[in-house]
Scaffold this active site. Sequence first.
Site, PDB file in Angstrom:
ATOM      1  N   SER A 110       0.825  -1.276   0.042  1.00 22.78           N
ATOM      2  CA  SER A 110      -0.054   0.384   0.531  1.00 22.78           C
ATOM      3  C   SER A 110       0.530   1.160  -0.349  1.00 22.78           C
ATOM      4  CB  SER A 110      -0.601   0.054   1.581  1.00 22.78           C
ATOM      5  OG  SER A 110      -1.277   1.071   1.961  1.00 22.78           O
ATOM      6  N   TYR A 133      -2.321   5.541  -4.429  1.00 26.57           N
ATOM      7  CA  TYR A 133      -3.153   6.699  -3.594  1.00 26.57           C
ATOM      8  C   TYR A 133      -2.744   7.589  -4.465  1.00 26.57           C
ATOM      9  CZ  TYR A 133      -5.702   3.765  -0.035  1.00 26.57           C
ATOM     10  OH  TYR A 133      -6.492   3.015  -0.054  1.00 26.57           O
ATOM     11  N   THR A 159      -5.866   2.575  -6.953  1.00 27.37           N
ATOM     12  CA  THR A 159      -7.316   1.859  -6.514  1.00 27.37           C
ATOM     13  C   THR A 159      -8.172   3.787  -6.764  1.00 27.37           C
ATOM     14  OG1 THR A 159      -6.590   1.579  -4.169  1.00 27.37           O
ATOM     15  CG2 THR A 159      -7.989   2.293  -3.991  1.00 27.37           C
ATOM     16  N   LYS A 255      -9.048  -0.168  -9.456  1.00 23.60           N
ATOM     17  CA  LYS A 255      -9.087  -1.255  -7.976  1.00 23.60           C
ATOM     18  C   LYS A 255     -10.287  -0.236  -7.823  1.00 23.60           C
ATOM     19  CE  LYS A 255      -8.138  -2.961  -3.078  1.00 23.60           C
ATOM     20  NZ  LYS A 255      -8.499  -1.553  -2.731  1.00 23.60           N
ATOM     21  N   HIS A 279     -13.147  -2.118  -1.293  1.00 22.56           N
ATOM     22  CA  HIS A 279     -13.002  -1.834  -0.032  1.00 22.56           C
ATOM     23  C   HIS A 279     -12.627  -2.476   1.027  1.00 22.56           C
ATOM     24  CE1 HIS A 279      -9.319   1.913  -0.464  1.00 22.56           C
ATOM     25  NE2 HIS A 279      -9.163   1.551   1.426  1.00 22.56           N
TER      26      HIS A 279
HETATM   27  C1  FMN Z   1      -6.787  -2.154   7.515  1.00 18.11           C
HETATM   28  C2  FMN Z   1      -7.462  -2.023   6.089  1.00 18.11           C
HETATM   29  C3  FMN Z   1      -6.090  -0.963   5.605  1.00 18.11           C
HETATM   30  C4  FMN Z   1      -6.427  -1.241   3.747  1.00 18.11           C
HETATM   31  N1  FMN Z   1      -5.526  -0.544   3.290  1.00 18.11           N
HETATM   32  C5  FMN Z   1      -5.754   0.039   1.813  1.00 18.11           C
HETATM   33  C6  FMN Z   1      -5.322   0.393   1.427  1.00 18.11           C
HETATM   34  O1  FMN Z   1      -3.876   1.694   1.627  1.00 18.11           O
HETATM   35  N2  FMN Z   1      -5.112   0.777  -0.528  1.00 18.11           N
HETATM   36  C7  FMN Z   1      -5.945   0.035  -0.647  1.00 18.11           C
HETATM   37  O2  FMN Z   1      -5.997   0.173  -2.381  1.00 18.11           O
HETATM   38  N3  FMN Z   1      -7.031  -0.896  -0.401  1.00 18.11           N
HETATM   39  C8  FMN Z   1      -6.636  -0.502   0.877  1.00 18.11           C
HETATM   40  N4  FMN Z   1      -7.490  -1.798   1.809  1.00 18.11           N
HETATM   41  C9  FMN Z   1      -9.028  -2.149   1.346  1.00 18.11           C
HETATM   42  C10 FMN Z   1      -7.455  -3.710   0.535  1.00 18.11           C
HETATM   43  O3  FMN Z   1      -6.812  -3.123  -0.016  1.00 18.11           O
HETATM   44  C11 FMN Z   1      -9.031  -4.785  -0.083  1.00 18.11           C
HETATM   45  O4  FMN Z   1     -10.138  -4.080  -0.806  1.00 18.11           O
HETATM   46  C12 FMN Z   1      -9.817  -4.773   1.498  1.00 18.11           C
HETATM   47  O5  FMN Z   1      -9.514  -5.761   2.395  1.00 18.11           O
HETATM   48  C13 FMN Z   1     -10.681  -6.336   1.521  1.00 18.11           C
HETATM   49  O6  FMN Z   1     -10.996  -7.025   2.175  1.00 18.11           O
HETATM   50  P1  FMN Z   1     -10.961  -8.034   3.113  1.00 18.11           P
HETATM   51  O7  FMN Z   1     -10.370  -7.502   4.024  1.00 18.11           O
HETATM   52  O8  FMN Z   1     -12.576  -8.537   3.250  1.00 18.11           O
HETATM   53  O9  FMN Z   1     -10.215  -8.879   2.239  1.00 18.11           O
HETATM   54  C14 FMN Z   1      -7.367  -2.033   3.975  1.00 18.11           C
HETATM   55  C15 FMN Z   1      -8.214  -2.977   4.181  1.00 18.11           C
HETATM   56  C16 FMN Z   1      -7.608  -2.860   5.314  1.00 18.11           C
HETATM   57  C17 FMN Z   1      -8.726  -3.699   6.017  1.00 18.11           C
END
Ligand code: FMN
Length: 395
Positions: A110, A133, A159, A255, A279
């Site tokens: 990330s 981002y 994203t 994404k 997300h």
């Molecule tokens: C704690 C946390 C931080 C996240 N940070 C980002 C991020 O920095 N960039 C991003 O594109 N998605 C981020 N996401 C979304 C994840 O990439 C992903 O889309 C999501 O976790 C998928 O769902 P799941 O947790 O049920 O597997 C984050 C998700 C979580 C839970």
Amino acid sequence: MAALDKILTVDEMKAKARRSVPKMFFEYADSGSYTEGTYRDNESDFGKISLKQKVAVNLENRNLKTRMLGNEITMPVAIAPAATGGMQIADGEIKAARAAEKYGIPFTLSTMSVCSIEDVAENTTAPFWFQLYVMRDRGFIERLIDRAKAAKCSALVLTMDLQILGQRHKDIKNGLATPPKLNAYSVWQMMQHPIWCARMLGTKRHTFRNIVGHVSGDHDLASLSAWTSSQFDPALDWADVKWVKKRFDGPVIVKGVLDPDDAQAAIDNGADAIVVSNHGGRQLDGAPSTIRVLPEIVDRVGHKTEVYLDSGIRSGQDVLKAMAFGAKGTFIGRPMLYGLGAGGEAGVTRVLDILRKELDTTMALCGERDILNVGLHNIYSNDIPPRNAPVARGA
Ligand SMILES: Cc1cc2nc3c(=O)[nH]c(=O)nc-3n(C[C@H](O)[C@H](O)[C@H](O)COP(=O)(O)O)c2cc1C
């Protein structure tokens, strides 16, 4: 506490992470926006799909290998980008990247990670993917893309669903809103976890290292967080996909797509693949689960591009269901974070082992030997109501 090899499900890994990680960081992972309705639906909608059992099929020599972006992977599961993996455990992103590398699956770092692009590159050998981002400070973004290129990242994951930050109530209550409020309560939470604290004291990686030292101005952690949250670009549009792709000069995965028209627009503007994602229920609460919209997006663009899915994958059965609906791969966010919190690299590896075993067994009991042959014939697809159909209350 359960040893990692005694843990049999992602849910059990989550329970161990809850015991191992300070509350505010565990809840940062285990939260969705507002009512958390979409967060819950992501998981529960998978449970509404039944699998078709087939018998008397030769199940020898089964195969889970497939390809994402043309590269062979050992199973259709990639690590999703997740901010602050390095707060679930010290050096978390390096540990997760190593687990993914040894497993032969893609790892995505990330923008908001604790370990930097360079930290991960120095501690791994396989190319990884970098999640971008887009921020208002385009000079910073250009440098970030260039750093990803220099680190030989093999794809950018762009994203698109976080131009504005969704509100997660738990973060505010825990003092994790930006700028972070380190109060007596949050310090007390950390002190409940001496092993976590000792590991954190043993690393220099405590902040957003993709950003620190790379933006103008002299920032402490609080002003850096404020800078970051003010930087997500509300003016982001499809033309930016083209801009990012030109600058990176390599594959770009878009994404955060939930709508077929958006999927089409992403491709028209140069996306090499898309991730159907909400997300993990952290942005638009009330949006449908991803498994519910996957079929219409695959129908629209699946013949032109690779469509991946994340949000709600908690088992190998969920992976199989996504593949049956036409996904070419899946991503896991929280399962990876729970693995990190519970056991670092070994915890993530254990999560991958669990998913792999579940996927293999489920595929076999559906009468399939090869993940590449899984399709709609393996499920009762009517179990998921189409997005526009009225859903009976209490049904
Ligand atoms: C704690 C946390 C931080 C996240 N940070 C980002 C991020 O920095 N960039 C991003 O594109 N998605 C981020 N996401 C979304 C994840 O990439 C992903 O889309 C999501 O976790 C998928 O769902 P799941 O947790 O049920 O597997 C984050 C998700 C979580 C839970």
